[in-house]
Design an enzyme around this catalytic site. Sequence first.
Site, short mmCIF file in Angstrom:
data_model
loop_
_atom_site.label_atom_id
_atom_site.label_comp_id
_atom_site.label_asym_id
_atom_site.label_seq_id
_atom_site.Cartn_x
_atom_site.Cartn_y
_atom_site.Cartn_z
N LYS A 161 65.89 125.40 -24.45
CA LYS A 161 64.96 124.82 -23.46
C LYS A 161 63.56 125.36 -23.70
CE LYS A 161 64.19 128.69 -20.81
NZ LYS A 161 63.07 129.48 -21.16
N PRO A 200 66.42 130.50 -32.35
CA PRO A 200 66.04 131.89 -32.63
C PRO A 200 66.37 132.82 -31.46
CG PRO A 200 64.10 130.48 -32.40
CD PRO A 200 65.28 129.58 -32.38
N VAL A 201 66.63 134.08 -31.80
CA VAL A 201 67.10 135.08 -30.83
C VAL A 201 65.88 135.78 -30.20
CG1 VAL A 201 68.46 137.20 -30.65
CG2 VAL A 201 69.20 135.36 -32.17
N ALA A 246 63.73 134.72 -27.99
CA ALA A 246 62.61 133.81 -28.28
C ALA A 246 62.00 133.16 -27.05
CB ALA A 246 63.10 132.72 -29.23
N LEU A 280 63.76 130.86 -25.40
CA LEU A 280 64.30 129.50 -25.49
C LEU A 280 65.70 129.39 -24.86
CD1 LEU A 280 63.22 128.71 -29.19
CD2 LEU A 280 62.14 127.86 -27.10
N GLY A 311 68.50 130.94 -25.59
CA GLY A 311 69.60 130.89 -26.57
C GLY A 311 70.88 131.53 -26.04
N GLY A 312 70.79 132.71 -25.46
CA GLY A 312 71.98 133.39 -24.93
C GLY A 312 72.55 132.64 -23.74
N SER A 313 71.68 132.14 -22.87
CA SER A 313 72.12 131.43 -21.66
C SER A 313 72.85 130.14 -22.02
CB SER A 313 70.93 131.08 -20.77
OG SER A 313 70.25 132.25 -20.39
N THR A 314 72.35 129.42 -23.03
CA THR A 314 72.98 128.14 -23.38
C THR A 314 74.34 128.38 -24.06
OG1 THR A 314 72.55 125.94 -24.26
CG2 THR A 314 71.84 127.77 -25.64
N ASP A 343 69.07 131.44 -16.11
CA ASP A 343 68.88 130.16 -16.81
C ASP A 343 70.20 129.44 -17.11
OD1 ASP A 343 66.12 130.30 -16.90
OD2 ASP A 343 66.06 131.23 -18.88
O1 C5P Z 1 68.77 136.46 -15.07
P1 C5P Z 1 68.46 137.04 -16.42
O2 C5P Z 1 69.43 138.11 -16.82
O3 C5P Z 1 68.27 136.01 -17.48
O4 C5P Z 1 67.04 137.75 -16.28
C1 C5P Z 1 66.54 138.64 -17.25
C2 C5P Z 1 65.49 139.53 -16.61
O5 C5P Z 1 64.36 138.74 -16.23
C3 C5P Z 1 65.96 140.19 -15.32
O6 C5P Z 1 66.49 141.44 -15.60
C4 C5P Z 1 64.70 140.32 -14.52
O7 C5P Z 1 64.02 141.49 -14.92
C5 C5P Z 1 63.84 139.15 -14.98
N1 C5P Z 1 63.86 138.01 -14.04
C6 C5P Z 1 63.17 138.09 -12.84
N2 C5P Z 1 63.23 137.04 -11.98
C7 C5P Z 1 63.90 135.90 -12.28
C8 C5P Z 1 64.60 135.80 -13.50
C9 C5P Z 1 64.55 136.87 -14.37
O8 C5P Z 1 62.55 139.10 -12.53
N3 C5P Z 1 63.91 134.91 -11.40
#
Ligand code: C5P
Length: 323
Positions: free
Chosen positions: A11, A99-100, A102, A104, A106-109, A141
Site C-alpha cells: 500500500k 521491499p522490507v 519500506a 509499504l 509488507g509485513g502487514s500484508t 495496517d
Molecule cells: O501497529 P503497528 O505494530 O504496525 O505499529 C508500529 C508502531 O507504529 C507502533 O509501535 C507505534 O509506535 C506506531 N504507531 C502509532 N500509532 C498508530 C500506528 C502505529 O503510534 N496509529
Amino acid sequence: MSSCILNAPAKVNLHLEILGDRADGYHELAMVLQSINLADRITLQSSSIDRIQVRCDHPLVPNDTSNLAYRAAELMSQQFPQAFARYGGIDILIEKRIPVGAGLAGGSTNAAAVLVGVNLLWKLGLTKSELERLGATLGSDVPFCVEGGTVLATGRGEQLAPLPDLANVPVVLAKYQKLSVSTAWAYKTYRQQFNQTYTQDEASILARREQVHAGPIVGAIMRQDLVGIGQLLRNDLEKVVLPAYESVQSLRSTLATQAGVLGTMMSGSGPTVFALCETTTAAEAAAVATRRTINNPDLSVWVTTVRSEGIELAATQAIPKDI
Ligand code: C5P
C-alpha cells in the site's frame, strides 16, 4: 484444499494525518490508504505436524515468531484450536517482492494473507470484517491489507471506510535498498517534536475525523480528480523522516520535478517515496530520469499501478481423496 497461493499487495498512503495521542500509547490517525500492484506471493500448506513454520527468500525477513505472518497463523490456531487439531500445522512460504522496512506495509500484508488463507484452508467461513477484527490485534495496517482498494482509515488505522476505486493510476516507487526506517521511531520522534499540536479531547478528534471524511482529499477521490489528489497528498511523518534522511528528501525532490508527475509523497514512515503520474508513459519516463539523475546502484525504482483489491487467491490445491 491442502494448499493455497495468495497475492499480498503493498500500500501507499495518499493521506497520513496525525490527530493526537491515544490512551493505548498509539496515535489517532486519519489516513487514506491505497493498494498497489506490487505484491508478495504467499504459499500456505497444511502440514502433517502441529507446527507453524515460516520460510522467506529475503535474508532480512525473520523465520521465527517475530514474523507477523507467523503471529497471524498462531492467532488462528489459538482462536480455532479444533480446526488446528483437525487440519494440522501450517507451512508458510513468503516470496518477497515488496521491499522490507519500506513504509509499504509488507509485513502487514503477509499477515493479512495468512488470515485470509487459513480461513480458506480450514473452511472457517469468516467474513472479511471478522478477519479484519482479528487482524487489528496483530498490527494497525493489517485490517486495511485484508480490505484493500482505496480506504479512509481512522482510529489506530483499523476503522475502515471504503472509498471509490481509483482506476489504473500509474505509480512510481523509489527506495534505497539498504535504507529502512523504524515506524516506532518515526511516531516517537513526531510525538517529541509536535505533541503541542495534538488535538487533546475526544470530541475534537471526532470532529477532525469528520472533517477528513468530508474534506478535500476524499472529495477529489469521489470525483476521480487525479490532479487534485496529486496536489492534496499529505504525510505528517515527512516532517520527522525527511530532515533525518537527506537522501530521501533529495530523492523525493528529484521524483517530484519529473514531467507528468501529479504529486509525490513519502509512504507511511518511509523511506519509500512514490509519485502518482498522468500516464504509464510518463511514469516510465519519470522512473528512468530519476534513476539517471541519482545514479546510485543502491536505488530501486519501480513502475506499478493502483489496485482495487486486497489479498487475492491465486491458486488452490485440493487434498487428494482417500480411495
Ligand atoms: O501497529 P503497528 O505494530 O504496525 O505499529 C508500529 C508502531 O507504529 C507502533 O509501535 C507505534 O509506535 C506506531 N504507531 C502509532 N500509532 C498508530 C500506528 C502505529 O503510534 N496509529
